[in-house]
Write an enzyme that holds these catalytic residues in place. Sequence first.
Site, PDB file in Angstrom:
ATOM      1  N   ARG A   1       0.842  -1.216   0.000  1.00 21.01           N
ATOM      2  CA  ARG A   1       0.000   0.000   0.000  1.00 21.01           C
ATOM      3  C   ARG A   1       0.867   1.253   0.000  1.00 21.01           C
ATOM      4  NH1 ARG A   1      -2.115  -3.384  -1.377  1.00 21.01           N
ATOM      5  NH2 ARG A   1      -3.695  -4.708  -0.470  1.00 21.01           N
TER       6      ARG A   1
ATOM      7  N   SER B   1     -10.844  -1.534   3.661  1.00 26.91           N
ATOM      8  CA  SER B   1     -10.149  -1.871   4.913  1.00 26.91           C
ATOM      9  C   SER B   1      -9.699  -0.601   5.618  1.00 26.91           C
ATOM     10  CB  SER B   1      -8.914  -2.718   4.619  1.00 26.91           C
ATOM     11  OG  SER B   1      -9.311  -3.935   4.035  1.00 26.91           O
TER      12      SER B   1
ATOM     13  N   GLU C   1      -4.903   2.313   6.969  1.00 30.29           N
ATOM     14  CA  GLU C   1      -4.754   2.145   5.517  1.00 30.29           C
ATOM     15  C   GLU C   1      -5.458   3.309   4.814  1.00 30.29           C
ATOM     16  OE1 GLU C   1      -5.099  -1.773   3.878  1.00 30.29           O
ATOM     17  OE2 GLU C   1      -6.035  -1.047   2.036  1.00 30.29           O
TER      18      GLU C   1
HETATM   19  C1  LIG Z   1     -15.824  -1.360  -1.083  1.00 31.52           C
HETATM   20  C2  LIG Z   1     -14.344  -1.036  -1.140  1.00 31.52           C
HETATM   21  C3  LIG Z   1     -13.444  -2.036  -1.412  1.00 31.52           C
HETATM   22  C4  LIG Z   1     -12.071  -1.749  -1.479  1.00 31.52           C
HETATM   23  N1  LIG Z   1     -11.204  -2.767  -1.761  1.00 31.52           N
HETATM   24  C5  LIG Z   1      -9.881  -2.501  -1.839  1.00 31.52           C
HETATM   25  C6  LIG Z   1      -8.961  -3.550  -2.159  1.00 31.52           C
HETATM   26  O1  LIG Z   1      -9.344  -4.688  -2.402  1.00 31.52           O
HETATM   27  N2  LIG Z   1      -7.652  -3.252  -2.199  1.00 31.52           N
HETATM   28  C7  LIG Z   1      -7.187  -1.981  -1.954  1.00 31.52           C
HETATM   29  O2  LIG Z   1      -5.955  -1.765  -2.026  1.00 31.52           O
HETATM   30  N3  LIG Z   1      -8.038  -0.977  -1.646  1.00 31.52           N
HETATM   31  C8  LIG Z   1      -9.369  -1.192  -1.579  1.00 31.52           C
HETATM   32  N4  LIG Z   1     -10.228  -0.181  -1.261  1.00 31.52           N
HETATM   33  C9  LIG Z   1      -9.701   1.154  -0.919  1.00 31.52           C
HETATM   34  C10 LIG Z   1      -9.581   2.140  -2.095  1.00 31.52           C
HETATM   35  O3  LIG Z   1     -10.482   1.808  -3.125  1.00 31.52           O
HETATM   36  C11 LIG Z   1      -8.150   2.201  -2.648  1.00 31.52           C
HETATM   37  O4  LIG Z   1      -7.286   2.713  -1.675  1.00 31.52           O
HETATM   38  C12 LIG Z   1      -8.027   3.019  -3.927  1.00 31.52           C
HETATM   39  O5  LIG Z   1      -6.713   2.866  -4.405  1.00 31.52           O
HETATM   40  C13 LIG Z   1      -8.331   4.516  -3.761  1.00 31.52           C
HETATM   41  O6  LIG Z   1      -8.520   5.087  -5.042  1.00 31.52           O
HETATM   42  P1  LIG Z   1      -9.379   6.414  -5.298  1.00 31.52           P
HETATM   43  O7  LIG Z   1      -9.340   6.689  -6.744  1.00 31.52           O
HETATM   44  O8  LIG Z   1     -10.718   6.327  -4.687  1.00 31.52           O
HETATM   45  O9  LIG Z   1      -8.487   7.482  -4.529  1.00 31.52           O
HETATM   46  P2  LIG Z   1      -8.927   8.535  -3.404  1.00 31.52           P
HETATM   47  O10 LIG Z   1      -9.500   7.823  -2.237  1.00 31.52           O
HETATM   48  O11 LIG Z   1      -9.726   9.612  -4.025  1.00 31.52           O
HETATM   49  O12 LIG Z   1      -7.503   9.100  -3.014  1.00 31.52           O
HETATM   50  C14 LIG Z   1      -6.592   8.293  -2.291  1.00 31.52           C
HETATM   51  C15 LIG Z   1      -5.204   8.948  -2.345  1.00 31.52           C
HETATM   52  O13 LIG Z   1      -4.732   8.885  -3.703  1.00 31.52           O
HETATM   53  C16 LIG Z   1      -4.337  10.182  -4.110  1.00 31.52           C
HETATM   54  N5  LIG Z   1      -4.593  10.297  -5.549  1.00 31.52           N
HETATM   55  C17 LIG Z   1      -5.703   9.942  -6.221  1.00 31.52           C
HETATM   56  N6  LIG Z   1      -5.542  10.208  -7.541  1.00 31.52           N
HETATM   57  C18 LIG Z   1      -4.311  10.746  -7.678  1.00 31.52           C
HETATM   58  C19 LIG Z   1      -3.551  11.245  -8.781  1.00 31.52           C
HETATM   59  N7  LIG Z   1      -4.051  11.255 -10.009  1.00 31.52           N
HETATM   60  N8  LIG Z   1      -2.300  11.722  -8.549  1.00 31.52           N
HETATM   61  C20 LIG Z   1      -1.790  11.731  -7.295  1.00 31.52           C
HETATM   62  N9  LIG Z   1      -2.449  11.295  -6.225  1.00 31.52           N
HETATM   63  C21 LIG Z   1      -3.695  10.797  -6.409  1.00 31.52           C
HETATM   64  C22 LIG Z   1      -5.199  11.150  -3.299  1.00 31.52           C
HETATM   65  O14 LIG Z   1      -4.604  12.436  -3.216  1.00 31.52           O
HETATM   66  C23 LIG Z   1      -5.229  10.435  -1.960  1.00 31.52           C
HETATM   67  O15 LIG Z   1      -4.056  10.745  -1.232  1.00 31.52           O
HETATM   68  C24 LIG Z   1     -11.606  -0.431  -1.222  1.00 31.52           C
HETATM   69  C25 LIG Z   1     -12.545   0.579  -0.960  1.00 31.52           C
HETATM   70  C26 LIG Z   1     -13.904   0.292  -0.914  1.00 31.52           C
HETATM   71  C27 LIG Z   1     -14.878   1.402  -0.648  1.00 31.52           C
END
Ligand SMILES: Cc1cc2nc3c(=O)[nH]c(=O)nc-3n(C[C@H](O)[C@H](O)[C@H](O)COP(=O)(O)OP(=O)(O)OC[C@H]3O[C@@H](n4cnc5c(N)ncnc54)[C@H](O)[C@@H]3O)c2cc1C
Length: 280
Positions: A155, A205, A275
């Site tokens: 992560r 998580s 996380e």
């Molecule tokens: C139902 C559910 C299931 C999930 N399952 C998993 C799983 O199996 N495995 C897992 O690892 N995670 C999981 N997650 C958590 C989450 O989806 C991940 O952490 C995902 O990578 C976040 O992506 P996001 O686009 O929503 O980013 P955001 O939550 O919007 O942002 C997260 C971080 O990324 C940064 N960021 C986003 N885009 C950019 C960019 N273009 N440039 C620079 N920084 C950026 C943001 O500034 C922030 O710091 C889950 C979440 C949910 C709700």
Amino acid sequence: MEKINNAPLKDYTTYKLKGNVKAIYFPKNIDELKEVIKSNKKYKIIGNGSNLIISSKYDGVLIKLKNFDKLIFDDNKVIVGAGYMLSNLNTKCMEEGLTGLEFTFGIPATIGGAIYQNAGAFGFNISELVSNVSALDENFNIVNLSNKDILFGYRDSIFKHKNYIILEVTLNLKKETSKTIKENMLKYINLRKEKQPLEYPSAGSTFKNPIGHSAGFLIEKSNLKGYSVNDAFVSDKHANFIINKGEASGDDIIKLIKIIKKKVKEDSNISLELEQEILE
Ligand SMILES: Cc1cc2nc3c(=O)[nH]c(=O)nc-3n(C[C@H](O)[C@H](O)[C@H](O)COP(=O)(O)OP(=O)(O)OC[C@H]3O[C@@H](n4cnc5c(N)ncnc54)[C@H](O)[C@@H]3O)c2cc1C
């Protein structure tokens, strides 16, 4: 440029948080992105808000890259804009007959957010598929980073430590029949439905698994399943999920996190590491 003032957080976080943010911007291109950054002292790039807890103290703006949605297939490679949703990318790859990404099906995230976090599940991590990433650095130069340059970990990636904005990602995939890819996607989504409380808003998580332990098991051992702060609950189905049963705010979730960490430390002498990310 498209902008919404006083935007409701429930529309931009998968927790569907109560409260509002001062403004959210939707730049269409790199020039507009630079313009927003120059005109706002405090900002945060967001993907789909699926890993974010936004506190009532946060007084900056949000920048959402939903218009960075390029998609180009080139043999077994795919070049994809940072704001592209993983669910849509999975469907497109399945149609193209390209395999590798299916383990991410059901993660409600953008590819940019997934790279930032090195999203992973079922023993796979997105890092395994990344060829290179183009990003905007602090001086507004476009840099091209290879997989090695990104320093992926559990992560973790360089993007958590440097103020770079991910613009575009190139993934290396493999050829497979669409039928097999679809079966893989269904297998993973069904596993998620079985184990995760997907019927409620959450951000996946809450804590990382400490080495040799399961965060969910430790929380369960501390009898915290069902424990709540207002509408923020520790899920009965999976203790490492905090769910919003209605009107939970970022502050409610932050309070609940503090309680969980304290109780697990007392009971198991383990310090849980978040996380999810708190914005304040
Ligand atoms: C139902 C559910 C299931 C999930 N399952 C998993 C799983 O199996 N495995 C897992 O690892 N995670 C999981 N997650 C958590 C989450 O989806 C991940 O952490 C995902 O990578 C976040 O992506 P996001 O686009 O929503 O980013 P955001 O939550 O919007 O942002 C997260 C971080 O990324 C940064 N960021 C986003 N885009 C950019 C960019 N273009 N440039 C620079 N920084 C950026 C943001 O500034 C922030 O710091 C889950 C979440 C949910 C709700």
